[in-house]
Design a protein around this motif. Structure first.
Motif, PDB file in Angstrom:
ATOM      1  N   VAL A  58       0.991  -1.173   0.148  1.00 46.05           N
ATOM      2  CA  VAL A  58       0.106  -0.020  -0.113  1.00 46.05           C
ATOM      3  C   VAL A  58       0.805   1.169  -0.017  1.00 46.05           C
ATOM      4  O   VAL A  58       1.587   1.556   0.864  1.00 46.05           O
ATOM      5  CB  VAL A  58      -0.926  -0.066   1.312  1.00 46.05           C
ATOM      6  CG1 VAL A  58      -1.743   1.431   1.098  1.00 46.05           C
ATOM      7  CG2 VAL A  58      -1.786  -1.203   1.174  1.00 46.05           C
ATOM      8  N   ASN A  62      -4.764   6.651   0.889  1.00 44.95           N
ATOM      9  CA  ASN A  62      -5.906   6.546  -0.230  1.00 44.95           C
ATOM     10  C   ASN A  62      -6.815   7.364   0.356  1.00 44.95           C
ATOM     11  O   ASN A  62      -7.569   7.202   1.285  1.00 44.95           O
ATOM     12  CB  ASN A  62      -6.434   5.048  -0.232  1.00 44.95           C
ATOM     13  CG  ASN A  62      -7.398   4.852  -1.142  1.00 44.95           C
ATOM     14  OD1 ASN A  62      -8.633   5.098  -0.710  1.00 44.95           O
ATOM     15  ND2 ASN A  62      -7.084   4.550  -2.183  1.00 44.95           N
ATOM     16  N   MET A 126      -5.461   2.904   5.285  1.00 47.48           N
ATOM     17  CA  MET A 126      -6.314   2.260   4.688  1.00 47.48           C
ATOM     18  C   MET A 126      -7.207   1.063   5.708  1.00 47.48           C
ATOM     19  O   MET A 126      -8.332   1.063   5.519  1.00 47.48           O
ATOM     20  CB  MET A 126      -5.583   1.390   3.622  1.00 47.48           C
ATOM     21  CG  MET A 126      -6.650   0.489   2.908  1.00 47.48           C
ATOM     22  SD  MET A 126      -5.847  -0.630   1.549  1.00 47.48           S
ATOM     23  CE  MET A 126      -5.071  -1.732   2.976  1.00 47.48           C
ATOM     24  N   ARG A 422      -7.249  -2.113  -1.735  1.00 50.79           N
ATOM     25  CA  ARG A 422      -8.495  -1.321  -0.922  1.00 50.79           C
ATOM     26  C   ARG A 422      -9.865  -2.004  -1.213  1.00 50.79           C
ATOM     27  O   ARG A 422     -10.445  -2.163  -0.052  1.00 50.79           O
ATOM     28  CB  ARG A 422      -8.479   0.144  -1.590  1.00 50.79           C
ATOM     29  CG  ARG A 422      -9.801   0.782  -0.780  1.00 50.79           C
ATOM     30  CD  ARG A 422      -9.593   2.415  -1.335  1.00 50.79           C
ATOM     31  NE  ARG A 422     -10.281   2.527  -2.526  1.00 50.79           N
ATOM     32  CZ  ARG A 422     -11.446   3.005  -2.777  1.00 50.79           C
ATOM     33  NH1 ARG A 422     -12.331   2.963  -1.632  1.00 50.79           N
ATOM     34  NH2 ARG A 422     -12.374   2.975  -3.985  1.00 50.79           N
ATOM     35  N   GLN A 426     -11.576  -3.282   2.259  1.00 49.37           N
ATOM     36  CA  GLN A 426     -12.982  -2.539   2.737  1.00 49.37           C
ATOM     37  C   GLN A 426     -14.189  -3.508   2.594  1.00 49.37           C
ATOM     38  O   GLN A 426     -15.235  -3.173   3.387  1.00 49.37           O
ATOM     39  CB  GLN A 426     -12.970  -1.248   1.898  1.00 49.37           C
ATOM     40  CG  GLN A 426     -11.681  -0.285   2.421  1.00 49.37           C
ATOM     41  CD  GLN A 426     -11.914   1.121   1.670  1.00 49.37           C
ATOM     42  OE1 GLN A 426     -12.498   1.261   0.599  1.00 49.37           O
ATOM     43  NE2 GLN A 426     -11.218   2.037   2.064  1.00 49.37           N
TER      44      GLN A 426
END
Length: 460
Positions: A58, A62, A126, A422, A426
């Motif tokens: 990552v 973001n 994130m 992501r 998520q």
């Protein structure tokens, strides 16, 4: 649903009248936009480090449409709490997710020993957004109607990706290896013909779609409004075709394990609908062409060394853990920590990337404590879904079991996947939030029984 479940509960249980609050339309809209945006990837990475991103990290902070929605949702929630004062005598207790907080803490603390601390901050940022998703859904979804609203958006996202992937396939080999843009949205097909939809990676696309496929399947076995069933079947059919077009074996493993858990559970309680066999037969016929395509390209012709490459990456992970199995090298730093091992001996000429096993990555990055809290985080959400199932609630029971099955299926996929995009992270935290919400509402309805006739349109 035709009528608000919250209002029906108020008629039966006066004590619930001031405790169970439905979402406002404004909140529903923001939740829907945020969930639908995740696979569209309407986002931007700030302070992006290209070299680290190329090796699977990552690599930036973001910022997305989802994050904007979360900020507005929490600010609105704060204003509501300030306006009505403390929530005394609340029936639906707050869910904080203790193990999830400890996992977040482990990620943050790991930055102290990180090779590149800024990568740990990117990872934390994130995952913290995932926690915000979890906390909001777990504590603000208090009625069946609102729960269905969230599932409806997951269903819309699954169906949309299925349509996109079918469209990309119909465009033929001219799309192979191409990425087309429509405004800020990208559509991609890999060189070998594997579709990625709007998600950039066929592996990620398959994983995300399989993750949402199972909870939506739970609606078939739940007592829900009949008007939902045609939309459910359409979304599942489109989603199944899309998953097969991604040719992601990990996604199929997720569906296989999840479907067995959900099917056996509902069969044991005699909750399988009468049309189960017919639905399976129709689904099998629909899946014949994409399934044959999968067999030809991923089994008969081989996987171009995809599985083989994971072996030497696992060997590198074992070497570094043998030197220090207790303390981590910093969240987001797996590829940097393992670099010196990959440059030595037998691994020097091999392809190098972040280790393709989520559990090994978490162990290398956050140490044994971080791995423990990561496993407890997954286990606690599986338990939430299982507790919803144990209430024997005909609405939340099957959905709770389906969510637990989806998480278990993803845990199997994590054995051979990095699982740090992501989209995957998520959506997994969305499942965490829905599992907690399903458990909470199901237990509430068990304490304050709701007769099936009390909820309008709530029969199959």
């Amino acid at each position: 649903m035709p009528a608000s479940s919250a209002n029906n509960l108020m008629l039966i249980c006066p004590a619930a009248k001031t405790e169970v609050r439905s979402l406002h339309f404004f909140e529903k809209a923001l939740i829907g936009i945020g969930i639908f945006e995740i696979p569209l990837q309407l986002d931007k990475y700030l302070m992006y480090y290209t070299d680290d991103g190329m090796l699977g990290a990552v690599a930036g902070f973001n910022v997305s449409i989802l994050l904007v929605c979360l900020v507005v949702l929490y600010w609105n929630w704060f204003l509501q709490v300030m306006a009505r004062g403390p929530e005394t005598g609340r029936v639906l207790r707050k869910t904080f997710g203790t193990t999830k907080i400890f996992y977040l803490a482990a990620i943050l603390v790991s930055s102290l020993t990180a090779v590149a601390p800024f990568l740990s901050y990117f990872e934390f940022f994130m995952v913290f957004q995932g926690y915000l998703l979890f906390f909001y859904l777990a504590n603000r979804i208090e009625t069946r109607e609102d729960f269905l609203w969230v599932l409806g958006w997951l269903m819309a996202a699954l169906a949309f990706q299925g349509v996109v992937m079918i469209g990309l396939k119909l465009m033929g080999s001219s799309m192979y290896g191409a990425t087309k843009k429509l405004g800020p949205i990208s559509f991609a097909v890999w060189e070998d013909g594997r579709t990625a939809g709007t998600m950039g990676s066929a592996v990620v696309a398959g994983s995300v779609m399989a993750m949402t496929f199972l909870p939506i399947s739970g609606l078939i076995f739940s007592k829900t409004a009949r008007a939902w069933l045609p939309a459910v079947f359409v979304a599942l059919a489109l989603g199944a075709i899309g998953i097969l077009f991604t040719q992601t074996r990990g996604a199929l493993i997720t569906l296989f394990f999840g479907a067995i858990i959900l099917g056996v559970g509902c069969w044991a309680r005699q909750w399988l609908p009468k049309y189960t066999f017919q639905a399976l037969l129709i689904g099998s016929v629909i899946a014949l062409v994409p399934a044959y395509d999968l067999y030809q390209n991923r089994i008969q012709k081989g996987d171009h060394g995809s599985a083989k490459s994971r072996e030497h990456l696992a060997g590198i992970a074992i070497d570094i853990l043998s030197d220090d199995p207790i303390f981590g090298y910093g969240a987001g730093n797996c590829h940097r920590a393992c670099q010196k091992y990959s440059d030595q001996g037998e691994f020097r000429s091999e392809w190098y990337y972040t280790i393709h096993c989520k559990y090994l990555v978490v162990w290398i990055e956050t140490g044994i404590l971080g791995l423990t809290f990561f496993l407890l985080t997954l286990g606690s959400s599986i338990r939430d879904g299982w507790l919803a199932w144990r209430t024997r609630n005909r609405f939340f029971g099957p959905i709770g079991l389906a969510i637990s099955a989806a998480i278990i299926g993803q845990m199997v996929h994590m054995i051979v996947d990095i699982f740090n995009s992501r989209l995957q992270v998520q959506y997994l935290w969305v499942l965490f939030g829905l599992a907690a919400s399903a458990r909470s509402i199901a237990q509430f309805e068990s304490s304050y029984p709701v007769t099936e006739t009390a909820v309008e349109g709530d029969d199959v």
